[in-house]
Design an enzyme around this catalytic site. Structure first.
Site, PDB file in Angstrom:
ATOM      1  N   GLU A  12       0.826  -1.219   0.000  1.00  0.00           N
ATOM      2  CA  GLU A  12       0.000   0.000   0.000  1.00  0.00           C
ATOM      3  C   GLU A  12       0.858   1.266   0.000  1.00  0.00           C
ATOM      4  O   GLU A  12       0.771   2.104   0.900  1.00  0.00           O
ATOM      5  CB  GLU A  12      -0.934  -0.009   1.209  1.00  0.00           C
ATOM      6  CG  GLU A  12      -1.935  -1.160   1.167  1.00  0.00           C
ATOM      7  CD  GLU A  12      -2.973  -1.120   2.284  1.00  0.00           C
ATOM      8  OE1 GLU A  12      -2.680  -0.549   3.338  1.00  0.00           O
ATOM      9  OE2 GLU A  12      -4.075  -1.668   2.088  1.00  0.00           O
ATOM     10  N   GLU A  60      -5.272  -8.311  -1.068  1.00  0.00           N
ATOM     11  CA  GLU A  60      -5.994  -8.207   0.205  1.00  0.00           C
ATOM     12  C   GLU A  60      -7.449  -7.879  -0.066  1.00  0.00           C
ATOM     13  O   GLU A  60      -7.756  -6.991  -0.875  1.00  0.00           O
ATOM     14  CB  GLU A  60      -5.437  -7.066   1.074  1.00  0.00           C
ATOM     15  CG  GLU A  60      -4.142  -7.366   1.754  1.00  0.00           C
ATOM     16  CD  GLU A  60      -3.692  -6.225   2.665  1.00  0.00           C
ATOM     17  OE1 GLU A  60      -4.547  -5.553   3.276  1.00  0.00           O
ATOM     18  OE2 GLU A  60      -2.471  -6.017   2.749  1.00  0.00           O
TER      19      GLU A  60
HETATM   20  C1  BGP Z   1      -4.410  -2.972   4.958  1.00  0.00           C
HETATM   21  C2  BGP Z   1      -3.060  -3.413   5.422  1.00  0.00           C
HETATM   22  C3  BGP Z   1      -3.054  -4.643   6.256  1.00  0.00           C
HETATM   23  C4  BGP Z   1      -4.303  -4.917   7.050  1.00  0.00           C
HETATM   24  C5  BGP Z   1      -5.592  -4.500   6.389  1.00  0.00           C
HETATM   25  C6  BGP Z   1      -6.800  -4.452   7.285  1.00  0.00           C
HETATM   26  O1  BGP Z   1      -4.442  -1.592   4.888  1.00  0.00           O
HETATM   27  O2  BGP Z   1      -2.187  -3.660   4.342  1.00  0.00           O
HETATM   28  O3  BGP Z   1      -1.854  -4.671   6.953  1.00  0.00           O
HETATM   29  O4  BGP Z   1      -4.193  -4.693   8.373  1.00  0.00           O
HETATM   30  O5  BGP Z   1      -5.486  -3.252   5.759  1.00  0.00           O
HETATM   31  O6  BGP Z   1      -6.805  -3.267   8.005  1.00  0.00           O
HETATM   32  P1  BGP Z   1      -7.034  -3.172   9.549  1.00  0.00           P
HETATM   33  O7  BGP Z   1      -6.173  -4.191  10.170  1.00  0.00           O
HETATM   34  O8  BGP Z   1      -6.648  -1.806   9.912  1.00  0.00           O
HETATM   35  O9  BGP Z   1      -8.471  -3.399   9.745  1.00  0.00           O
END
Ligand code: BGP
Length: 465
Positions: free
Chosen positions: A169, A360
């Site tokens: 990201e 993701e």
């Molecule tokens: C993305 C990241 C991850 C992950 C995911 C979910 O932005 O790459 O590392 O954590 O989001 O987000 P969160 O854990 O803040 O709910």
């Protein structure tokens, strides 16, 4: 149904799963300085035991966890290497052998089950030392440190890893320059610091792409952006133009990494904001080393409004997005928009004509463990609607390489630092305060996803697998 050879799997990041934060030579990374995740304050001196220090003990549990991934039928596991296990401060001249050997064992374990590792070089894991001493990517010293690290792991794991991603990201630099680029201090002109760091990080990424291609013609290396469209909140032309500008903020990063040059509008932006990028002669040439695929995370869409009242209400949201009245939201306020996923996949393919890898996508919720399982129908529903949207995008003609769900295993949330915001298909008995046995339990989604993988997708009504 997805095409033959589609890479189904799951994704996680070292800083959110491994734990063992200072073991075998490892040092702190930027993630270890987050008191309550990305949204909370930063403690550069790491005076407390913050959530990521513990992760979910993947460092010790990896064999058991990988066995469970194999049971689900994974073809690929997206993970990251913790930069600080290899170069603890980033400044060492020799890598830490302990760190290299740990990942070697993890890759062997994955291969034992026929699972391909897909490795992110940096998932919010810059050595904290580089952030404190060099202000992260604002300095060229950090670019050099990254080159040293990337060269080491690309060489060392050449035979074992076919798929790489440079930075997770990378556009998160725009909302959290600390997590994204290790930036702690700002010049009087904040934009100057952020854009210099952005340039240096894009350069580091392009350098890694070039090096990877040089040493291994078989390998594929991609970029990774936090995607999700900005919709105009209304059809007022001002809202439409604002949405365009907000989308530029996301896609500038992939434009550079996929097209090999800055988009036209950035030069005026820099001028208007008094930004002068320090570039060396070869920089623009290095940026020409473009990626093989476009990696994305997709969780939600956003809405842009020029109405001050609406803007006021949007303050405090992760992306400062106005609430879309047509969409439901998760318990953490993230809009649920599978149609936006199909839109994003089409839009990106139209923009770049490069294969897309969904790295993701997932659903964070509070889960209740009952009699050794979790009935997470809400997660299944979210994933089902998004996988169907992805299948529709493929029918539209979009080339999609794979899908790695966030996440197979409960882990520490990036934005909030909580354990209770769970995404996994495997429940991990750990609480926000670090208590819990660490035991793993299969949720309903575990069995559901296993079937999706074995069927190579979700059958439409009346369609046979
Ligand atoms: C993305 C990241 C991850 C992950 C995911 C979910 O932005 O790459 O590392 O954590 O989001 O987000 P969160 O854990 O803040 O709910």
């Amino acid at each position: 149904m997805m095409k033959k050879g589609f890479l189904w799997g799951g994704a996680a990041a070292a800083n959110q799963i491994e734990g063992a934060v200072l073991e075998n030579g490892k040092q702190y990374s930027v993630s270890d300085a987050l008191i309550h995740g990305m949204k909370g304050e930063i403690d550069p001196d790491v005076r407390g035991c913050y959530p990521t220090h513990r992760g979910v003990d993947f460092y010790y549990h990896y064999k058991e966890d990988i066995r469970l991934f194999a049971e689900m039928g994974f073809k690929v596991f997206r993970m990251s290497i913790a930069w600080t296990r290899i170069y603890p401060t980033g400044m060492e001249t020799e890598p830490n052998q302990n760190g290299l050997q740990f990942y070697d064992r993890v890759f062997d374990e994955l291969h034992k089950y026929g699972i391909e590792p897909l490795v992110t070089l940096c998932h919010y894991e810059m050595p904290l030392y580089l952030a404190k001493h060099y202000n992260g990517f604002e300095s060229r010293a950090t670019v050099e440190a990254f080159q040293r690290y990337a060269r080491t792991v690309l060489d060392y794991f050449k035979e074992k890893v076919k798929y790489w991603v440079t930075f997770n990201e990378i556009n998160v630099m725009m909302i959290s320059p600390f997590c994204g680029g290790g930036v702690i201090r700002y010049r009087e002109n904040r934009a100057q610091t952020i854009w210099q760091a952005t340039h240096n990080q894009l350069l580091a990424s392009a350098w890694a792409v070039r090096y990877c291609h040089e040493i291994n013609a078989e390998a594929q290396i991609g970029c990774m952006i936090a995607s999700g469209p900005w919709y105009p909140f209304t059809c007022r032309p001002e809202d439409v133009f604002l949405a365009l500008k907000k989308n530029w903020q996301t896609y500038l990063f992939s434009d550079v990494q996929v097209r090999g040059e800055y988009p036209f509008y950035i030069y005026k932006y820099w001028k208007d904001h008094g930004v002068t990028i320090q570039m060396e002669e070869e920089d623009l040439g290095i940026l020409k080393n473009t990626v093989d695929f476009v990696g994305i995370s997709y969780y939600q869409s956003r809405c842009a409004s020029t109405d001050p009242e609406e803007q006021e209400k949007a303050q405090g949201n992760l992306f400062q997005s106005v609430r879309n009245p047509y969409l439901n939201i998760t318990d953490w306020g993230w809009p649920i928009d599978p149609q936006g996923f199909r839109y994003t996949l089409n839009m990106l393919y139209d923009r770049y004509q490069k294969p897309i890898f969904v790295l993701e996508n997932g659903f964070g919720a509070v889960d209740v463990l009952e009699n050794g399982t979790v009935h997470d129908t809400y997660r299944i529903e979210y994933l089902k609607s998004h996988i169907v949207a992805m299948q529709e995008a493929e029918e539209d003609g979009v080339e999609i390489m794979g899908y790695t769900v966030w996440t197979p295993l409960d882990l520490v949330s990036f934005s909030t630092g909580e354990m209770k915001k769970r995404y996994g298909m495997i429940y991990v008995d750990k609480k926000d305060d670090g208590s819990g046995s660490g035991k793993r339990y299969k949720k309903d989604s575990f069995y559901w996803y296993k079937k999706v993988i074995s069927d190579n997708g979700i059958a439409k009504e009346g369609e046979h697998v």
